[in-house]
Design a protein around this motif. Sequence first.
Motif, PDB file in Angstrom:
ATOM      1  N   THR A  39       0.812  -1.213   0.000  1.00  0.00           N
ATOM      2  CA  THR A  39       0.000   0.000   0.000  1.00  0.00           C
ATOM      3  C   THR A  39       0.848   1.267   0.000  1.00  0.00           C
ATOM      4  N   TRP A  40       0.337   2.290  -0.685  1.00  0.00           N
ATOM      5  CA  TRP A  40       0.917   3.633  -0.611  1.00  0.00           C
ATOM      6  C   TRP A  40      -0.128   4.589  -0.038  1.00  0.00           C
ATOM      7  N   ILE A  41       0.334   5.429   0.880  1.00  0.00           N
ATOM      8  CA  ILE A  41      -0.491   6.433   1.556  1.00  0.00           C
ATOM      9  C   ILE A  41       0.341   7.697   1.670  1.00  0.00           C
ATOM     10  N   ARG A  42      -0.298   8.848   1.660  1.00  0.00           N
ATOM     11  CA  ARG A  42       0.455  10.086   1.823  1.00  0.00           C
ATOM     12  C   ARG A  42      -0.253  11.022   2.794  1.00  0.00           C
ATOM     13  N   GLN A  43       0.513  11.961   3.307  1.00  0.00           N
ATOM     14  CA  GLN A  43      -0.032  12.965   4.207  1.00  0.00           C
ATOM     15  C   GLN A  43       0.569  14.325   3.871  1.00  0.00           C
ATOM     16  N   PRO A  44      -0.200  15.187   3.214  1.00  0.00           N
ATOM     17  CA  PRO A  44       0.281  16.547   2.941  1.00  0.00           C
ATOM     18  C   PRO A  44       0.470  17.307   4.244  1.00  0.00           C
ATOM     19  N   PRO A  45       1.328  18.325   4.233  1.00  0.00           N
ATOM     20  CA  PRO A  45       1.568  19.100   5.449  1.00  0.00           C
ATOM     21  C   PRO A  45       0.277  19.680   6.008  1.00  0.00           C
ATOM     22  N   GLY A  46       0.021  19.429   7.278  1.00  0.00           N
ATOM     23  CA  GLY A  46      -1.145  19.982   7.943  1.00  0.00           C
ATOM     24  C   GLY A  46      -2.467  19.341   7.586  1.00  0.00           C
ATOM     25  N   GLY A  48      -4.773  15.431   6.599  1.00  0.00           N
ATOM     26  CA  GLY A  48      -4.908  14.053   7.005  1.00  0.00           C
ATOM     27  C   GLY A  48      -4.285  13.078   6.025  1.00  0.00           C
ATOM     28  N   LEU A  49      -4.375  11.815   6.376  1.00  0.00           N
ATOM     29  CA  LEU A  49      -3.829  10.766   5.527  1.00  0.00           C
ATOM     30  C   LEU A  49      -4.706  10.565   4.288  1.00  0.00           C
ATOM     31  N   GLU A  50      -4.053  10.280   3.171  1.00  0.00           N
ATOM     32  CA  GLU A  50      -4.755  10.019   1.920  1.00  0.00           C
ATOM     33  C   GLU A  50      -4.270   8.695   1.343  1.00  0.00           C
ATOM     34  N   TRP A  51      -5.190   7.781   1.135  1.00  0.00           N
ATOM     35  CA  TRP A  51      -4.862   6.490   0.537  1.00  0.00           C
ATOM     36  C   TRP A  51      -4.644   6.672  -0.960  1.00  0.00           C
ATOM     37  N   ILE A  52      -3.529   6.165  -1.479  1.00  0.00           N
ATOM     38  CA  ILE A  52      -3.185   6.312  -2.894  1.00  0.00           C
ATOM     39  C   ILE A  52      -3.573   5.058  -3.674  1.00  0.00           C
ATOM     40  N   GLY A  53      -3.234   3.889  -3.120  1.00  0.00           N
ATOM     41  CA  GLY A  53      -3.554   2.648  -3.804  1.00  0.00           C
ATOM     42  C   GLY A  53      -2.780   1.497  -3.222  1.00  0.00           C
ATOM     43  N   TYR A  54      -3.092   0.290  -3.728  1.00  0.00           N
ATOM     44  CA  TYR A  54      -2.329  -0.865  -3.270  1.00  0.00           C
ATOM     45  C   TYR A  54      -2.294  -1.959  -4.328  1.00  0.00           C
ATOM     46  N   ILE A  55      -1.375  -2.886  -4.144  1.00  0.00           N
ATOM     47  CA  ILE A  55      -1.163  -3.970  -5.091  1.00  0.00           C
ATOM     48  C   ILE A  55      -1.006  -5.288  -4.337  1.00  0.00           C
ATOM     49  N   HIS A  56      -1.657  -6.321  -4.896  1.00  0.00           N
ATOM     50  CA  HIS A  56      -1.418  -7.682  -4.391  1.00  0.00           C
ATOM     51  C   HIS A  56      -0.548  -8.437  -5.405  1.00  0.00           C
ATOM     52  N   ASP A  57      -0.987  -8.383  -6.647  1.00  0.00           N
ATOM     53  CA  ASP A  57      -0.192  -8.945  -7.738  1.00  0.00           C
ATOM     54  C   ASP A  57      -0.495  -8.098  -8.979  1.00  0.00           C
ATOM     55  N   SER A  58       0.011  -8.506 -10.123  1.00  0.00           N
ATOM     56  CA  SER A  58      -0.132  -7.674 -11.317  1.00  0.00           C
ATOM     57  C   SER A  58      -1.583  -7.504 -11.754  1.00  0.00           C
ATOM     58  N   SER A  69      -5.781   8.503 -12.529  1.00  0.00           N
ATOM     59  CA  SER A  69      -5.295   8.875 -13.861  1.00  0.00           C
ATOM     60  C   SER A  69      -3.797   9.193 -13.872  1.00  0.00           C
ATOM     61  N   ARG A  70      -3.220   9.443 -12.695  1.00  0.00           N
ATOM     62  CA  ARG A  70      -1.804   9.829 -12.638  1.00  0.00           C
ATOM     63  C   ARG A  70      -0.935   8.803 -11.916  1.00  0.00           C
ATOM     64  N   THR A  71      -1.520   7.699 -11.461  1.00  0.00           N
ATOM     65  CA  THR A  71      -0.817   6.787 -10.557  1.00  0.00           C
ATOM     66  C   THR A  71      -0.562   5.425 -11.187  1.00  0.00           C
ATOM     67  N   SER A  72       0.598   4.882 -10.880  1.00  0.00           N
ATOM     68  CA  SER A  72       0.912   3.512 -11.255  1.00  0.00           C
ATOM     69  C   SER A  72       1.663   2.853 -10.100  1.00  0.00           C
ATOM     70  N   ILE A  73       1.191   1.695  -9.683  1.00  0.00           N
ATOM     71  CA  ILE A  73       1.860   0.918  -8.637  1.00  0.00           C
ATOM     72  C   ILE A  73       2.236  -0.434  -9.226  1.00  0.00           C
ATOM     73  N   SER A  74       3.469  -0.821  -9.002  1.00  0.00           N
ATOM     74  CA  SER A  74       3.953  -2.096  -9.516  1.00  0.00           C
ATOM     75  C   SER A  74       4.834  -2.743  -8.467  1.00  0.00           C
ATOM     76  N   ALA A  95       4.095  15.974   0.139  1.00  0.00           N
ATOM     77  CA  ALA A  95       3.542  15.191   1.250  1.00  0.00           C
ATOM     78  C   ALA A  95       4.611  14.254   1.797  1.00  0.00           C
ATOM     79  N   VAL A  96       4.330  13.710   2.969  1.00  0.00           N
ATOM     80  CA  VAL A  96       5.083  12.557   3.446  1.00  0.00           C
ATOM     81  C   VAL A  96       4.407  11.321   2.847  1.00  0.00           C
ATOM     82  N   TYR A  97       5.182  10.538   2.143  1.00  0.00           N
ATOM     83  CA  TYR A  97       4.669   9.331   1.504  1.00  0.00           C
ATOM     84  C   TYR A  97       5.066   8.107   2.328  1.00  0.00           C
TER      85      TYR A  97
END
Length: 126
Positions: A39-46, A48-58, A69-74, A95-97
Amino acid sequence: QVQLQESGPGLVKPSQTLSLTCTVSGGSDTAGAYYYYWTWIRQPPGKGLEWIGYIHDSVNVYYSPSLKSRTSISRDTSKNQFTLQLSSVTPEDTAVYYCARTAYRVGSNYYAIDYWGKGTLVTVSS
């Protein structure tokens, strides 16, 4: 014990692609009744946490609708790594990723993040 460590550049210019890698030790994709999603999650300054996405397999890769539209997880199982690429970044992507592991109990609605990396600050600025 599962350990996750983020790595990548701390500064990215606007319009470029942010790339981060998470190296995993001590983890597996399944255990008993559980599947694990990397999983990827980020937190911009000041903010809350924002879930970006996750991967189990391809095949099983899921993204936040707002970032899809802008994200790729591999992942590279030979290196025990998974990666995040976020394209066309703007200062709002500063953000802190965090990389993390999400546990899913098969046949249920149970999802929980059970391990986190320490996080890495990425600043988008020219």
